[in-house]
Design an enzyme around this catalytic site. Structure first.
Site, PDB file in Angstrom:
ATOM      1  N   ASP A 183      -1.753 -12.997   3.264  1.00  0.00           N
ATOM      2  CA  ASP A 183      -1.957 -12.130   4.423  1.00  0.00           C
ATOM      3  C   ASP A 183      -2.655 -10.793   4.235  1.00  0.00           C
ATOM      4  O   ASP A 183      -3.773 -10.580   4.667  1.00  0.00           O
ATOM      5  CB  ASP A 183      -0.624 -11.914   5.140  1.00  0.00           C
ATOM      6  CG  ASP A 183       0.515 -11.590   4.186  1.00  0.00           C
ATOM      7  OD1 ASP A 183       0.251 -11.214   3.042  1.00  0.00           O
ATOM      8  OD2 ASP A 183       1.677 -11.722   4.601  1.00  0.00           O
TER       9      ASP A 183
ATOM     10  N   ARG B 269       5.348   0.904   0.282  1.00  0.00           N
ATOM     11  CA  ARG B 269       6.427   1.685   0.894  1.00  0.00           C
ATOM     12  C   ARG B 269       6.455   3.123   0.373  1.00  0.00           C
ATOM     13  O   ARG B 269       6.385   4.073   1.145  1.00  0.00           O
ATOM     14  CB  ARG B 269       7.774   1.003   0.650  1.00  0.00           C
ATOM     15  CG  ARG B 269       7.833  -0.415   1.189  1.00  0.00           C
ATOM     16  CD  ARG B 269       9.254  -0.933   1.218  1.00  0.00           C
ATOM     17  NE  ARG B 269       9.286  -2.388   1.303  1.00  0.00           N
ATOM     18  CZ  ARG B 269      10.285  -3.084   1.839  1.00  0.00           C
ATOM     19  NH1 ARG B 269      11.325  -2.474   2.325  1.00  0.00           N
ATOM     20  NH2 ARG B 269      10.246  -4.410   1.871  1.00  0.00           N
TER      21      ARG B 269
ATOM     22  N   GLU C 239       5.296  -8.005  12.740  1.00  0.00           N
ATOM     23  CA  GLU C 239       3.903  -8.456  12.831  1.00  0.00           C
ATOM     24  C   GLU C 239       3.445  -8.788  14.249  1.00  0.00           C
ATOM     25  O   GLU C 239       2.305  -8.495  14.626  1.00  0.00           O
ATOM     26  CB  GLU C 239       3.686  -9.666  11.916  1.00  0.00           C
ATOM     27  CG  GLU C 239       3.753  -9.345  10.442  1.00  0.00           C
ATOM     28  CD  GLU C 239       5.184  -9.184   9.940  1.00  0.00           C
ATOM     29  OE1 GLU C 239       5.379  -8.514   8.898  1.00  0.00           O
ATOM     30  OE2 GLU C 239       6.108  -9.726  10.578  1.00  0.00           O
TER      31      GLU C 239
ATOM     32  N   GLU D 145       5.574  -3.742  -3.481  1.00  0.00           N
ATOM     33  CA  GLU D 145       6.515  -3.064  -2.593  1.00  0.00           C
ATOM     34  C   GLU D 145       6.565  -1.562  -2.847  1.00  0.00           C
ATOM     35  O   GLU D 145       6.653  -0.769  -1.912  1.00  0.00           O
ATOM     36  CB  GLU D 145       7.913  -3.670  -2.746  1.00  0.00           C
ATOM     37  CG  GLU D 145       8.033  -5.115  -2.313  1.00  0.00           C
ATOM     38  CD  GLU D 145       7.919  -5.307  -0.804  1.00  0.00           C
ATOM     39  OE1 GLU D 145       7.738  -6.457  -0.375  1.00  0.00           O
ATOM     40  OE2 GLU D 145       8.004  -4.318  -0.048  1.00  0.00           O
TER      41      GLU D 145
END
Length: 653
Positions: free
Chosen positions: A405, A275, A539, A271
């Site tokens: 993913d 980010r 998404e 993360e």
């Protein structure tokens, strides 16, 4: 017995006299109390937490089967951990909002060194460049600020080199303004949504990580190791490309003055990378503001200790302080690392090496790829759990959604970002895609194409919202596949995107659930109460944007507008935007969380969907999994520019 050797202690069956027992027990209890007090007041509390809260970092991996139950529990967690807090958002407002969003969102999903940085003189940036057309906005949209620039002329040239190697202006001829008035009106609506979300964040949660719009306060969470301002960092590039310059400047000044990178907390490597590192990199490349570069290189150095494992596969949690200790998530099977987390570092780390001149970042991510190429893959598939100690797979669970993913996303994007020179990434991607097609891609009785999950050879006919990025992924990779498969890949991308649209269209709110199934008579609908929530995820809209750019089929813009209307109707509240707990009921129950990725991804992809394709053109920019645009690295162009500059410097004055 040892007591028999003590003076004054009876050796009879009664043992100690009553008074002696009392004194002895009093002494023993005092000793225990003292030990526990010393234990919990030791300075290195992080290590103590690891004893009680997670696996030992040296714990060896166990064989593939610590239990399907544990794996099922963890599998809900990622676009890698995005549902741990919100990852890819694991952010759920669990406990505080009542929504049970299980950790996960790695990489697109899911849920962090030190080596002294050898730095070249930081490149300063070129003072002027293309401006947005139209009035005052044009004058204010210069890239960078002289006060941030180094006076060193060699440093100044570095940013100019980068700018010259772009094929097109980043902001297009007119800021991407579409010629069609209807489309332009829709784009302006998305811009208004961004301003509304930002203004409320600034009013009620400034400096916190995210806004709680119902209670009008900020949320910090525990994903970022004490870092603050996640919504600010995630919004920088969105505000900039939308021309919201006052808001962008407020965000920039907060970063300059208040972004404190000296935190000593436990952070998700994944993360923080997508980010904070991604957001700061993007802000630097778009604006040339030297301060962004300085910050991102400082933060990048703090992530390197996570790779200090026997295999070089990083662990998922990193202490951002001086200890640099790292460990695996407590829920991860047998102390494993997560595919979508360690596989979602490549884009950002390549650029950290580009900016710093230090190859260590590239070496770290290339070592990951080297190991993955060496180990056996069941049916050509990449399972979601890998031991950072042994380098072997832990459990054979494969998912294109949470936990897996963005690993696949970063393979094709690494190839594209390398100016199509990274043949290793290309081969890995198309081989993985072939295995996915052979084992996971399914067709429902109603004709819907979907990506099932694979558990040791057994299919689970479930597709998560997180997996809906795959339509766009397959689309952007279609052109570089084998010539006889290019149209096939584009068709597959369109079919998957259509299925994800159906998951929205079949709900009462016209927003999609966290996961939907294709069994028991269900098609593209959630059958479990725990899967019915929507947390402002991007998404599906992401795939609309890519498919629009690839095909210019107007249905993708219409589908995007349906999403805008649904967001306005069901997620907009008095003081921001909030996720909802059940997409199948019109009686909205909000989760009280405005995710930072809503500002970074959902609204940015909508804005790009309604913009001309020359805004952040795909020839020059690749989006990381948090939708932060990173430039294509044109090594030959940069080297040619360097040679040209050196030749010029040799000319007589």
């Amino acid at each position: 017995m040892v007591f028999r050797k003590l003076p004054g202690v009876s050796a009879s069956g009664m043992g100690l006299r009553l008074s002696q027992k009392f004194v002895f027990l009093l002494f023993l209890s005092g000793l225990v109390t003292l030990c526990f007090a010393a234990l919990f007041f030791l300075p290195d509390s992080v290590r103590l937490k690891r004893i009680f809260l997670s696996k030992s970092e040296n714990q060896p991996a166990t064989a593939a089967g610590s239990g399907m139950a544990a794996e099922n529990d963890a599998s809900e967690r990622s676009k890698s951990q995005r549902d741990q807090e919100h990852p890819r958002g694991v952010t759920s407002a669990k406990g505080e909002s009542g929504v049970v969003v299980i950790a996960g969102g790695a990489g697109r999903g899911g849920l962090a060194r030190f080596k002294g940085l050898t730095r070249k003189t930081p490149p300063s940036y070129e003072a002027t460049e293309e401006r947005l057309a139209g009035g005052k906005a044009q004058e204010d949209m210069t890239l960078g600020s002289d006060k941030d620039s180094s006076p060193d002329s060699g440093a100044t040239f570095a940013y100019k080199k980068f700018r010259r190697c772009l094929l097109k202006p980043p902001l297009g001829r007119d800021g991407g303004k579409p010629g069609d008035p209807k489309t332009d009106k829709r784009r302006e609506k998305v811009k208004e949504m961004m301003k509304f979300a930002w203004d409320n964040y600034k009013q009620y949660a400034w400096g916190k990580n995210e806004l709680r719009p119902l209670t009008k306060n900020g949320h910090i969470g525990n994903m970022f190791g004490g870092l603050r301002g996640a919504s600010i960092i995630d919004s920088l590039d969105t505000l900039y490309i939308m021309g919201l310059l006052d808001e962008y400047n407020d965000a920039k000044e907060w970063v300059r003055i208040n972004l404190d990178l000296t935190s000593n907390g436990e952070a998700s490597l994944f993360e923080v990378n997508i980010r904070y590192v991604g957001g700061l990199l993007s802000a630097y490349y778009l604006t040339g503001e030297e301060m962004f570069k300085t910050k991102v290189l400082e933060l990048g150095a703090k992530l390197l200790p996570a790779f200090n494992t026997p295999t070089g596969i990083p662990r998922g949690v990193i202490n951002l302080g001086s200890s640099g200790s790292s460990w695996s998530w407590g829920w991860a099977s047998a102390g494993s690392s997560i595919l979508a987390e360690f596989g979602t570092l490549h884009l950002e780390f390549i650029h950290l090496s580009e900016l710093s001149g230090d190859p260590i970042y590239t070496e770290k991510v290339m070592n990951i790829r080297k190991l993955l190429n060496k180990i056996e893959k069941p049916q050509g598939l990449y399972p979601n759990f890998l031991s950072p100690v042994s380098g072997n797979w832990v459990q054979h669970h494969v998912s294109i959604g949470g936990l897996g993913d963005s690993f696949y996303e970063y393979l094709i994007k690494s190839y594209l970002m390398s100016d199509k020179t990274d043949e290793d990434a290309k081969n890995m991607y198309y081989n993985a895609l072939e295995a996915i097609e052979n084992n996971l891609v399914q067709k429902s009785p109603g004709g819907l194409t979907y990506m099932a999950e694979w558990r040791g050879g057994i299919l689970d006919h479930k597709m998560g919202h997180l997996a809906c990025f795959s339509g766009g992924m397959i689309g952007i990779g279609a052109d570089d596949g084998a010539p006889d498969k290019r149209q096939h890949y584009l068709d597959l991308a369109a079919e998957v995107t259509h299925t994800c649209h159906e998951s929205y269209d079949r709900s009462a709110t016209k927003l999609g659930p966290e996961a939907f199934r294709f069994d028991g008579g269900a098609e593209a609908t959630a059958t479990r109460l725990s899967d019915r929530y929507y947390i402002l995820r991007p998404e599906v809209i992401e795939s609309y944007m890519y498919m629009w750019r690839l095909t210019h089929d107007p249905k993708y813009r219409e589908w995007g507008w349906e999403a805008v209307e649904a967001l306005e109707r069901h997620c907009r509240v008095e003081s921001g935007f909030s996720g909802i707990r059940d997409v199948y009921t019109l009686a909205d129950s909000h989760d009280n969380m405005q995710q930072s990725f809503f500002l970074s991804e959902t609204l940015k992809y909508l804005y790009l969907l309604f913009s001309d394709d020359d805004l952040l053109p795909s020839e020059d920019w690749i989006f990381n999994t948090e939708a932060h645009p990173l430039p294509v690295v044109r090594k030959s162009c940069l080297q040619d520019a360097s040679v040209t500059a050196q030749d010029k410097n040799k000319l007589p004055g």
